[in-house]
Design a protein around this motif. Structure first.
Motif, PDB file in Angstrom:
ATOM      1  N   LYS A 161       0.680  -1.184  -0.089  1.00 26.03           N
ATOM      2  CA  LYS A 161      -0.042   0.031   0.124  1.00 26.03           C
ATOM      3  C   LYS A 161       0.781   1.345   0.123  1.00 26.03           C
ATOM      4  CE  LYS A 161      -3.933  -2.145   2.278  1.00 26.03           C
ATOM      5  NZ  LYS A 161      -4.972  -2.190   3.431  1.00 26.03           N
ATOM      6  N   THR A 162       2.162   1.270   0.387  1.00 28.73           N
ATOM      7  CA  THR A 162       2.859   2.394   0.788  1.00 28.73           C
ATOM      8  C   THR A 162       4.341   2.045   0.015  1.00 28.73           C
ATOM      9  OG1 THR A 162       3.830   1.600   2.685  1.00 28.73           O
ATOM     10  CG2 THR A 162       1.829   3.000   3.027  1.00 28.73           C
ATOM     11  N   ASP A 163       4.454   1.171  -0.503  1.00 29.45           N
ATOM     12  CA  ASP A 163       5.861   0.897  -1.110  1.00 29.45           C
ATOM     13  C   ASP A 163       6.981   1.153   0.013  1.00 29.45           C
ATOM     14  OD1 ASP A 163       4.931   0.122  -3.525  1.00 29.45           O
ATOM     15  OD2 ASP A 163       5.469   2.049  -4.213  1.00 29.45           O
ATOM     16  N   HIS A 164       6.585   0.485   1.123  1.00 27.80           N
ATOM     17  CA  HIS A 164       7.678   0.554   2.489  1.00 27.80           C
ATOM     18  C   HIS A 164       8.126  -0.794   2.309  1.00 27.80           C
ATOM     19  CE1 HIS A 164       8.359   3.442   5.545  1.00 27.80           C
ATOM     20  NE2 HIS A 164       8.649   2.512   6.221  1.00 27.80           N
ATOM     21  N   GLY A 198      11.523   3.565   2.001  1.00 24.63           N
ATOM     22  CA  GLY A 198      11.248   3.500   0.552  1.00 24.63           C
ATOM     23  C   GLY A 198      12.668   2.736  -0.028  1.00 24.63           C
ATOM     24  N   ASP A 199      13.528   2.549   0.843  1.00 27.72           N
ATOM     25  CA  ASP A 199      14.984   2.040   0.418  1.00 27.72           C
ATOM     26  C   ASP A 199      15.036   0.637   0.152  1.00 27.72           C
ATOM     27  OD1 ASP A 199      17.404   1.629  -0.592  1.00 27.72           O
ATOM     28  OD2 ASP A 199      18.147   2.806   0.868  1.00 27.72           O
ATOM     29  N   ILE A 238      17.488  -5.137   1.029  1.00 21.36           N
ATOM     30  CA  ILE A 238      18.156  -6.211   0.230  1.00 21.36           C
ATOM     31  C   ILE A 238      19.648  -6.434   0.885  1.00 21.36           C
ATOM     32  CG2 ILE A 238      19.106  -7.133  -1.684  1.00 21.36           C
ATOM     33  CD1 ILE A 238      16.725  -5.780  -3.182  1.00 21.36           C
ATOM     34  N   SER A 239      20.266  -5.137   1.135  1.00 19.74           N
ATOM     35  CA  SER A 239      21.638  -5.375   1.515  1.00 19.74           C
ATOM     36  C   SER A 239      21.775  -5.967   2.993  1.00 19.74           C
ATOM     37  CB  SER A 239      22.319  -3.800   1.714  1.00 19.74           C
ATOM     38  OG  SER A 239      23.638  -3.816   2.412  1.00 19.74           O
TER      39      SER A 239
END
Length: 375
Positions: free
Chosen positions: A39-42, A65-66, A71-72
């Motif tokens: 919903k928020t691309d969080h 949003g990172d 992933i890191s």
């Protein structure tokens, strides 16, 4: 919330790690996932760790949003715990003293990732209740489905809202009668009986709350068999068998069995409380573990068929629905028939089974009810 997937391969950023060392009484796990709030691309990196069979501790890293940061963190934790790179996971090499990668099915990451065809579950329940049908059985099925989602061993990504329980499989579209003979219908019901799977898992003391039905991958079960095969080779050694009866294995064999047993429990996680898992050092215990893998393999097949049937049903939701039994039967991709009990072949098979029933098994009798064959 859902598990985030690689854009190029579609593989989920999710893994289950396990490490068992009987000598040091280590029996622990790590679950790592990259999650996305759709919903928020969080983005988040979620981690859970502890002793097998216990909830353990959790950590949720908020990456905003990172996605690259999420992933890191994921890849660094994977590398720290396994000494393998995530990008090279398909060529994973177990490092001594580090965690092993456990093959786990995380679903296709869709909203209905864990959904199975509960029409067949309804059908099985109705059959057992002498054909009682109605909304009550549908409500019961939905409740089971919600509970199954809550028991999933994953993280927040699996805490889907109860909208899952309102399966499209219960739409108002007409459902055709089954085209299969009764004996074949009963066979499919037996293969896909979720209650029977749960009972079988309980019989082998497998914790379905920590590892839901069908979640251990087929490849992981094969790895378990490979380890048991090595244990069997040691136990079959004439000298080892002779001394094992006095429970005094040679030091080198005892050490090797301990190492292989640790490897087996790493590949097939077991909950043994705070005690170390037992060393597999006897034919009886070996046979018990082989039976466990057989049961897990049967459960895996049944759950996969249910999920495949659910997927096919959704893809064809705007046409007249096939009977749920028939949908699952088609997924087997084979032609199964029942053998008449009036044929010579049936009589021969019946005589063979009866004549090979050992006297040591006098506590029960056997009766051949059905013989199925693949055309």
């Amino acid at each position: 919330m859902e598990i985030f997937c690689e854009s190029s391969t579609g593989d989920p950023y999710a893994c289950t790690l396990n490490q068992t060392n009987i000598a040091q009484n280590n029996n622990k796990f790590f679950v790592i996932q990259v999650l996305k709030d759709t919903k928020t691309d969080h983005y988040y990196t979620w981690i859970r760790w502890g002793r097998v069979g216990y909830h353990g501790q959790t950590a949720l890293n908020d990456c905003g949003g990172d996605v690259e940061r999420a992933i890191s963190i994921y890849e660094k934790k994977f590398s720290d715990k396994t000494k393998n790179r995530w990008s090279e996971r398909h060529d994973f090499v177990k490092v001594a003293g580090k965690y092993d990668l456990v093959g786990t099915d995380f679903g296709d990451n869709s909203e209905e990732e864990d959904e199975v065809d509960y029409d067949i579950a309804n059908d099985i329940d109705n059959r057992k209740q002498d054909g009682q049908k109605g909304e009550k059985s549908k409500d019961t099925s939905a409740k089971k489905k919600s509970q199954a989602s809550d028991n999933n061993s994953g993280g927040p990504s699996n805490g889907k809202e109860n909208k899952r329980s309102g399966s499209k499989a219960n739409s108002n579209l007409d459902v055709a009668e089954s085209t299969l003979e009764i004996a074949v219908q009963d066979l499919i019901r037996m293969i896909c009986d979720v209650k029977a799977m749960e009972a079988a898992a309980a019989d082998i003391e497998f914790d379905t709350k920590r590892t839901p039905l069908g979640k251990i991958s087929t490849e992981q079960i094969k790895l378990g068999y490979a380890t048991l095969s090595q244990i069997a080779s040691i136990l079959k050694d004439e000298k080892s068998i002779a001394v094992s009866k006095s429970r005094k294995l040679p030091t080198n064999n005892r050490r090797k069995l301990t190492e292989l047993s640790s490897e087996f429990y790493t590949r097939i996680p077991h909950c043994t409380g705070m005690r170390a898992p037992p060393v597999i050092n006897s034919p009886d215990l070996l046979e018990c573990k082989i039976h466990m893998l057989e049961v897990l393999g049967d459960i895996k097949l049944g759950m996969d068929l249910l999920r495949m049937s659910s997927k096919v049903n959704k893809e064809n939701e705007n046409i007249v629905k096939h009977h749920p039994i028939d949908r699952i039967y088609r997924n087997l991709e084979c032609d199964i028939k029942s053998l008449s009990n009036e044929t010579e072949e049936f009589s021969l098979l019946e005589q063979y089974i009866m004549s090979t029933h050992a006297t040591t098994h006098s506590g029960y009798t056997m009766e051949v009810k059905e013989v199925m064959y693949k055309k």
